[in-house]
Design a protein around this motif. Sequence first.
Motif, PDB file in Angstrom:
ATOM      1  N   ALA A  25       1.130  -1.236   0.077  1.00  0.00           N
ATOM      2  CA  ALA A  25      -0.045  -0.018   0.070  1.00  0.00           C
ATOM      3  C   ALA A  25       0.865   1.284   0.005  1.00  0.00           C
ATOM      4  CB  ALA A  25      -0.952  -0.016   1.179  1.00  0.00           C
ATOM      5  N   HIS A  36       0.240   4.651   1.983  1.00  0.00           N
ATOM      6  CA  HIS A  36       0.746   4.321   3.458  1.00  0.00           C
ATOM      7  C   HIS A  36       2.271   4.070   3.705  1.00  0.00           C
ATOM      8  CE1 HIS A  36      -3.660   4.427   4.860  1.00  0.00           C
ATOM      9  NE2 HIS A  36      -3.859   3.649   3.779  1.00  0.00           N
ATOM     10  N   TYR A  90       3.773   1.308   2.950  1.00  0.00           N
ATOM     11  CA  TYR A  90       3.831   0.133   3.383  1.00  0.00           C
ATOM     12  C   TYR A  90       4.130  -0.816   2.470  1.00  0.00           C
ATOM     13  CZ  TYR A  90       2.723  -4.039   5.967  1.00  0.00           C
ATOM     14  OH  TYR A  90       2.492  -5.341   6.678  1.00  0.00           O
ATOM     15  N   ARG A 117       8.878   0.145   5.396  1.00  0.00           N
ATOM     16  CA  ARG A 117       8.292   1.243   5.090  1.00  0.00           C
ATOM     17  C   ARG A 117       9.122   2.221   4.165  1.00  0.00           C
ATOM     18  NH1 ARG A 117       4.523   1.821   9.241  1.00  0.00           N
ATOM     19  NH2 ARG A 117       4.121  -0.124  10.033  1.00  0.00           N
ATOM     20  N   GLN A 138      -5.885  -4.576   5.452  1.00  0.00           N
ATOM     21  CA  GLN A 138      -5.666  -2.937   5.842  1.00  0.00           C
ATOM     22  C   GLN A 138      -4.266  -2.869   6.025  1.00  0.00           C
ATOM     23  OE1 GLN A 138      -7.841  -0.381   4.909  1.00  0.00           O
ATOM     24  NE2 GLN A 138      -9.120  -1.862   4.244  1.00  0.00           N
ATOM     25  N   PRO A 139      -3.768  -1.750   5.730  1.00  0.00           N
ATOM     26  CA  PRO A 139      -2.272  -1.539   6.111  1.00  0.00           C
ATOM     27  C   PRO A 139      -2.166  -1.097   7.444  1.00  0.00           C
ATOM     28  CG  PRO A 139      -3.214   0.208   4.716  1.00  0.00           C
ATOM     29  CD  PRO A 139      -4.145  -0.750   4.706  1.00  0.00           C
ATOM     30  N   SER A 158      -2.355   0.475  11.094  1.00  0.00           N
ATOM     31  CA  SER A 158      -3.253   1.658  11.781  1.00  0.00           C
ATOM     32  C   SER A 158      -2.520   1.804  13.007  1.00  0.00           C
ATOM     33  CB  SER A 158      -4.839   1.283  11.621  1.00  0.00           C
ATOM     34  OG  SER A 158      -5.466   2.339  11.966  1.00  0.00           O
ATOM     35  N   ARG A 176      -5.465   5.808  16.802  1.00  0.00           N
ATOM     36  CA  ARG A 176      -6.258   7.109  16.583  1.00  0.00           C
ATOM     37  C   ARG A 176      -6.957   7.839  17.586  1.00  0.00           C
ATOM     38  NH1 ARG A 176      -5.746   8.837  11.664  1.00  0.00           N
ATOM     39  NH2 ARG A 176      -8.009   9.498  11.615  1.00  0.00           N
ATOM     40  N   ARG A 195       5.198   7.718  10.045  1.00  0.00           N
ATOM     41  CA  ARG A 195       5.240   6.630   9.206  1.00  0.00           C
ATOM     42  C   ARG A 195       5.957   5.336   9.502  1.00  0.00           C
ATOM     43  NH1 ARG A 195       8.541   9.466   4.438  1.00  0.00           N
ATOM     44  NH2 ARG A 195       9.720   9.736   6.325  1.00  0.00           N
TER      45      ARG A 195
END
Length: 401
Positions: free
Chosen positions: A44, A47, A49, A68, A182-183, A185, A188, A303
């Motif tokens: 991804a 992101h 990634y 990364r 999903q990459p 996360s 949050r 990142r």
Amino acid sequence: MGRRVPYGSRPDERASDRDAAGEPYAVVLREEGRPQPVAVLHIAWAHGYFGVWAYDDRGRRTREFDLRRLEPKRLFLRHVARWRYGTEDMPEFAQQAGRVRVDLYPDGRSRKVSEPQGSGGGSLHTMADMPEEQRWIPVSEFGAWEWTLALVTDGQFPDALREAPGTNPTPLATAFATANWQPPSPLRHRHLDEMFTPGTRFSPPHDGDVGPYVVQRIIDAEPLRLPTGHVIACDPSWITPGKPFTVAVPPGDYPTQIATAAYASEYEGTPLHLEDYTAARVLISEKPTVAWELALRPGEDPRTLRDGEFYGFGVDSGTGCFVDAAAATRLIGRENALTQDANPDGILVRQDPESGGNLIAYPSGMGDGTYPVWIGRDVDGEVTCLVADMLILGHQELLND
């Protein structure tokens, strides 16, 4: 390694389009005649990634490589993990599976955790002995993933992370799978405004017969005096305060508030009213906050964060604080001042006449740990507030009336 010949599915345009757009997609590396994949790549670029999972012939994941894209043409090896399954029927990621985890950071720091008997046995914590040239890998063009085979077979890493190589794999082909993942996360922000709204109800802290969390008090401390606007959050008893956040605010005196939430419980038939300190904030402006970002110190790169991770300030005394960088070295680390000077609400204020700054300390939620600070911004991008989240209500759910 044997010559690779294509078989099965071939790269399709959808995967190429996803790659160009930075959208998540997966690549399956298969060995002819083997039902289980040799490896699965998760990519991804939006992101930054690039993840690699290696599989054994029973379909169990045995290695993880988390890379990364910190530079346009290079991938940084952020994380490596390996699992050893002692028996053929041991489940994937079994508690007793031996494991090694290595975390690497661009500033040269590293951490290695070895658990030869799995999570139920002892562990050894050291620094990782990985040369700088092995921490970076050139970014390859779409479809050119041959270098990942060295990760999942020969290792390319120190002996501690290398499994005994077997025979060279038979020819491999690539097949693209729909992106059903999903990459990573990072943590949050949640409920930062609601934490400071009295009466707001959240789900109970524990399972069982207890009441919901309810925002109880918003304690007004003295204004935080920031002669330079360079803010530090830390444990006020530490020897050194650490570095200020990379985002500064205009010098000035700013209202500071500490929020609590309470819930009803009982012990041996006796009703209890329990109250926790949930957050502290510095109000920089009265404009509404429309966006939040994680406060960072020099050298911290968001990142590089993995699932649920964050950068925060450490606490060992059960107390956190905000302080201006100009006053920090004179106000941080004074012995016994916390218990002697705190007011009945648990708030401590120290003054620094030399700089004109002060320090405001408060109980840090459940006590020791690491806590994030969030920066709020208005529609024009200006800072509205800083919130130290004690990670209590952030994990709860809002309750509808």
